[in-house]
Design a protein around this motif. Structure first.
Motif, PDB file in Angstrom:
ATOM      1  N   SER A  78       0.813  -1.208   0.000  1.00 21.18           N
ATOM      2  CA  SER A  78       0.000   0.000   0.000  1.00 21.18           C
ATOM      3  C   SER A  78       0.849   1.262   0.000  1.00 21.18           C
ATOM      4  O   SER A  78       0.342   2.344  -0.292  1.00 21.18           O
ATOM      5  N   ARG A  79       2.137   1.149   0.305  1.00 21.87           N
ATOM      6  CA  ARG A  79       3.011   2.320   0.316  1.00 21.87           C
ATOM      7  C   ARG A  79       3.523   2.688  -1.071  1.00 21.87           C
ATOM      8  O   ARG A  79       4.041   3.780  -1.263  1.00 21.87           O
ATOM      9  N   LYS A  80       3.375   1.798  -2.032  1.00 23.76           N
ATOM     10  CA  LYS A  80       3.898   2.065  -3.378  1.00 23.76           C
ATOM     11  C   LYS A  80       3.251   3.289  -4.011  1.00 23.76           C
ATOM     12  O   LYS A  80       3.899   4.023  -4.746  1.00 23.76           O
ATOM     13  N   VAL A  81       1.987   3.503  -3.720  1.00 22.78           N
ATOM     14  CA  VAL A  81       1.286   4.638  -4.325  1.00 22.78           C
ATOM     15  C   VAL A  81       1.886   5.959  -3.855  1.00 22.78           C
ATOM     16  O   VAL A  81       1.907   6.941  -4.596  1.00 22.78           O
ATOM     17  N   LEU A  82       2.433   5.982  -2.656  1.00 23.80           N
ATOM     18  CA  LEU A  82       3.023   7.208  -2.129  1.00 23.80           C
ATOM     19  C   LEU A  82       4.257   7.623  -2.925  1.00 23.80           C
ATOM     20  O   LEU A  82       4.522   8.813  -3.080  1.00 23.80           O
ATOM     21  N   TRP A  83       5.005   6.686  -3.445  1.00 24.57           N
ATOM     22  CA  TRP A  83       6.243   7.006  -4.162  1.00 24.57           C
ATOM     23  C   TRP A  83       5.987   7.597  -5.535  1.00 24.57           C
ATOM     24  O   TRP A  83       6.907   8.133  -6.159  1.00 24.57           O
ATOM     25  N   TRP A  84       4.762   7.525  -6.035  1.00 24.26           N
ATOM     26  CA  TRP A  84       4.468   8.140  -7.329  1.00 24.26           C
ATOM     27  C   TRP A  84       4.478   9.660  -7.237  1.00 24.26           C
ATOM     28  O   TRP A  84       4.723  10.339  -8.233  1.00 24.26           O
ATOM     29  N   ILE A  85       4.198  10.214  -6.077  1.00 27.05           N
ATOM     30  CA  ILE A  85       4.165  11.680  -5.923  1.00 27.05           C
ATOM     31  C   ILE A  85       5.561  12.279  -6.132  1.00 27.05           C
ATOM     32  O   ILE A  85       5.728  13.152  -6.989  1.00 27.05           O
ATOM     33  N   PRO A  86       6.592  11.863  -5.382  1.00 26.16           N
ATOM     34  CA  PRO A  86       7.921  12.448  -5.660  1.00 26.16           C
ATOM     35  C   PRO A  86       8.470  12.050  -7.027  1.00 26.16           C
ATOM     36  O   PRO A  86       9.223  12.823  -7.634  1.00 26.16           O
ATOM     37  N   ALA A  87       8.099  10.875  -7.529  1.00 26.18           N
ATOM     38  CA  ALA A  87       8.570  10.476  -8.858  1.00 26.18           C
ATOM     39  C   ALA A  87       7.974  11.397  -9.924  1.00 26.18           C
ATOM     40  O   ALA A  87       8.673  11.819 -10.852  1.00 26.18           O
ATOM     41  N   ALA A  88       6.699  11.721  -9.799  1.00 22.92           N
ATOM     42  CA  ALA A  88       6.067  12.632 -10.751  1.00 22.92           C
ATOM     43  C   ALA A  88       6.658  14.036 -10.635  1.00 22.92           C
ATOM     44  O   ALA A  88       6.880  14.713 -11.650  1.00 22.92           O
ATOM     45  N   PHE A  89       6.929  14.470  -9.420  1.00 22.25           N
ATOM     46  CA  PHE A  89       7.542  15.782  -9.222  1.00 22.25           C
ATOM     47  C   PHE A  89       8.933  15.826  -9.849  1.00 22.25           C
ATOM     48  O   PHE A  89       9.283  16.790 -10.535  1.00 22.25           O
ATOM     49  N   ALA A  90       9.739  14.789  -9.635  1.00 24.92           N
ATOM     50  CA  ALA A  90      11.076  14.730 -10.219  1.00 24.92           C
ATOM     51  C   ALA A  90      10.997  14.700 -11.742  1.00 24.92           C
ATOM     52  O   ALA A  90      11.796  15.345 -12.434  1.00 24.92           O
ATOM     53  N   GLY A  91      10.029  13.963 -12.290  1.00 23.24           N
ATOM     54  CA  GLY A  91       9.839  13.945 -13.731  1.00 23.24           C
ATOM     55  C   GLY A  91       9.470  15.315 -14.272  1.00 23.24           C
ATOM     56  O   GLY A  91       9.953  15.723 -15.331  1.00 23.24           O
ATOM     57  N   GLY A  92       8.627  16.028 -13.548  1.00 22.04           N
ATOM     58  CA  GLY A  92       8.267  17.384 -13.951  1.00 22.04           C
ATOM     59  C   GLY A  92       9.455  18.328 -13.931  1.00 22.04           C
ATOM     60  O   GLY A  92       9.625  19.163 -14.828  1.00 22.04           O
ATOM     61  N   VAL A  93      10.308  18.191 -12.928  1.00 24.36           N
ATOM     62  CA  VAL A  93      11.514  19.022 -12.854  1.00 24.36           C
ATOM     63  C   VAL A  93      12.449  18.717 -14.024  1.00 24.36           C
ATOM     64  O   VAL A  93      13.008  19.632 -14.638  1.00 24.36           O
ATOM     65  N   ILE A  94      12.595  17.446 -14.343  1.00 28.35           N
ATOM     66  CA  ILE A  94      13.452  17.067 -15.470  1.00 28.35           C
ATOM     67  C   ILE A  94      12.902  17.629 -16.784  1.00 28.35           C
ATOM     68  O   ILE A  94      13.651  18.156 -17.606  1.00 28.35           O
ATOM     69  N   LEU A  95      11.600  17.532 -16.982  1.00 27.46           N
ATOM     70  CA  LEU A  95      10.996  18.071 -18.206  1.00 27.46           C
ATOM     71  C   LEU A  95      11.149  19.585 -18.283  1.00 27.46           C
ATOM     72  O   LEU A  95      11.439  20.142 -19.346  1.00 27.46           O
ATOM     73  N   PHE A  96      10.954  20.255 -17.142  1.00 24.42           N
ATOM     74  CA  PHE A  96      11.129  21.714 -17.103  1.00 24.42           C
ATOM     75  C   PHE A  96      12.563  22.089 -17.436  1.00 24.42           C
ATOM     76  O   PHE A  96      12.814  23.000 -18.224  1.00 24.42           O
ATOM     77  N   PHE A  97      13.506  21.382 -16.841  1.00 25.04           N
ATOM     78  CA  PHE A  97      14.923  21.657 -17.105  1.00 25.04           C
ATOM     79  C   PHE A  97      15.253  21.407 -18.566  1.00 25.04           C
ATOM     80  O   PHE A  97      15.945  22.219 -19.198  1.00 25.04           O
ATOM     81  N   ALA A  98      14.784  20.310 -19.114  1.00 29.14           N
ATOM     82  CA  ALA A  98      15.074  19.985 -20.507  1.00 29.14           C
ATOM     83  C   ALA A  98      14.469  21.016 -21.458  1.00 29.14           C
ATOM     84  O   ALA A  98      15.054  21.331 -22.503  1.00 29.14           O
ATOM     85  N   ALA A  99      13.307  21.551 -21.103  1.00 35.46           N
ATOM     86  CA  ALA A  99      12.648  22.512 -21.979  1.00 35.46           C
ATOM     87  C   ALA A  99      13.247  23.912 -21.882  1.00 35.46           C
ATOM     88  O   ALA A  99      13.205  24.675 -22.851  1.00 35.46           O
TER      89      ALA A  99
END
Length: 69
Positions: free
Chosen positions: A39-60
Protein backbone atom coordinates in the motif's frame (compact mmCIF):
# COMPACT_ATOMS: atom_id res chain seq x y z
CA UNK A 1 29.78 32.99 4.28
CA UNK A 2 27.99 33.26 7.62
CA UNK A 3 24.78 34.35 5.94
CA UNK A 4 24.89 31.36 3.59
CA UNK A 5 25.35 28.98 6.51
CA UNK A 6 22.47 30.59 8.37
CA UNK A 7 20.28 30.26 5.29
CA UNK A 8 21.22 26.59 4.96
CA UNK A 9 20.26 25.97 8.59
CA UNK A 10 16.95 27.78 8.03
CA UNK A 11 16.16 25.64 4.98
CA UNK A 12 17.15 22.43 6.73
CA UNK A 13 15.56 22.92 10.12
CA UNK A 14 12.84 25.42 9.27
CA UNK A 15 11.44 24.58 5.87
CA UNK A 16 12.60 20.96 6.16
CA UNK A 17 10.52 20.39 9.27
CA UNK A 18 7.49 21.90 7.53
CA UNK A 19 8.08 19.60 4.56
CA UNK A 20 8.26 16.60 6.88
CA UNK A 21 4.93 17.56 8.45
CA UNK A 22 3.28 17.97 5.06
CA UNK A 23 4.65 14.64 3.83
CA UNK A 24 3.29 12.99 6.99
CA UNK A 25 -0.17 14.41 6.30
CA UNK A 26 0.01 13.26 2.68
CA UNK A 27 1.15 9.79 3.79
CA UNK A 28 -1.75 9.48 6.24
CA UNK A 29 -4.23 10.67 3.62
CA UNK A 30 -3.04 8.42 0.79
CA UNK A 31 -1.84 5.17 2.37
CA UNK A 32 -4.85 3.19 3.60
CA UNK A 33 -2.94 0.61 5.66
CA UNK A 34 0.73 1.36 6.42
CA UNK A 35 1.32 -2.15 7.77
CA UNK A 36 0.99 -3.57 4.23
CA UNK A 37 4.13 -2.73 2.22
CA UNK A 38 2.23 -2.89 -1.08
CA UNK A 39 0.00 0.00 0.00
CA UNK A 40 3.01 2.32 0.32
CA UNK A 41 3.90 2.07 -3.38
CA UNK A 42 1.29 4.64 -4.33
CA UNK A 43 3.02 7.21 -2.13
CA UNK A 44 6.24 7.01 -4.16
CA UNK A 45 4.47 8.14 -7.33
CA UNK A 46 4.16 11.68 -5.92
CA UNK A 47 7.92 12.45 -5.66
CA UNK A 48 8.57 10.48 -8.86
CA UNK A 49 6.07 12.63 -10.75
CA UNK A 50 7.54 15.78 -9.22
CA UNK A 51 11.08 14.73 -10.22
CA UNK A 52 9.84 13.95 -13.73
CA UNK A 53 8.27 17.38 -13.95
CA UNK A 54 11.51 19.02 -12.85
CA UNK A 55 13.45 17.07 -15.47
CA UNK A 56 11.00 18.07 -18.21
CA UNK A 57 11.13 21.71 -17.10
CA UNK A 58 14.92 21.66 -17.11
CA UNK A 59 15.07 19.99 -20.51
CA UNK A 60 12.65 22.51 -21.98
CA UNK A 61 14.29 25.63 -20.55
CA UNK A 62 18.02 24.87 -20.42
CA UNK A 63 20.09 26.60 -23.07
CA UNK A 64 23.83 26.08 -23.26
CA UNK A 65 25.37 29.35 -24.33
CA UNK A 66 28.78 28.93 -25.92
CA UNK A 67 31.47 30.89 -24.15
CA UNK A 68 33.04 33.83 -25.92
CA UNK A 69 36.70 32.88 -26.30
Amino acid sequence: RGHAQGFLVFLTYGVGILGAQISGWVFNAIVPDPSIPESRKVLWWIPAAFAGGVILFFAATFRDHPSNR
